[in-house]
Design a protein around this motif. Sequence first.
Motif: not given
Length: 250
Positions: A139, A175, A143, A120, A86, A81-83, A228, A18-19, A202
Amino acid sequence: MLNVTDAGEGTPILWIHGFPLSSGIFEPQLAIRHIRHLMPDLPGFGESRAHIGELTMEDYARTVIDVLDHRGIDRAVFAGVSMGGYICMAAARLAPERISGLILIDTRETPDDEKGRQGRFDTIEKIKREGTGALVESMLPKMVTPAAPAELRERVREIMTAASPEGCVSALAAMAGRSDSTETLRSMQAPALVVVGENDPITPPADAERMAALLPQGRLVKLPSAAHLSNMEQAETFNQEVKAWLARVR
Ligand code: MLT
């Protein structure tokens, strides 16, 4: 070329981070045996050089599919994970035949709303002015939970600090522009495991519940005492769940 950890033998799993992270978040998953673990650092993260120019979520998906192509691997379990999730969903639109199974971890299928997109773009401007320091510190508390061991928190900070400003800017723009993956999940042929930390601020459990309900063969696992990065914070339980799911779907 991306920096890729390629370790172990067995069913290939392509782990997509992820990011603003790197493949380092999957270090605990290397303990899962009888798997060929493929863990790329996305462009501009970890040890991969940033891409010059803009990227869409589909571009990231092509980049990770290349990791399979370069190794002559036809099909793999895609885990994100997350991004990274995506990116898995974008890959499912581009090349569903490459996906033998899907693991969606602390992610969501819906796109950003207008407020999220503006956030963003504001972050992009801030990174261009000041670098990624403020992003990392804002962030980090999302996490892992406050109860996480100090070493884990420091490792996550170290991973995020390695992210380049260029990599972060590209990922934020991608994103912001990502498509709705609702229909992608509804038409998913492959079996899927959806994992979420119960304390993820998140992409909270409601997102995971919705994704699992959309997936024709979706199994939902909620991990207590995890935020996260549930695969890191509850690594042992996470790995057990992945092993049990693989044994069922293999
Ligand atoms: C991530 O962990 O990849 C990001 O937090 C996802 C997001 O910002 O939507």
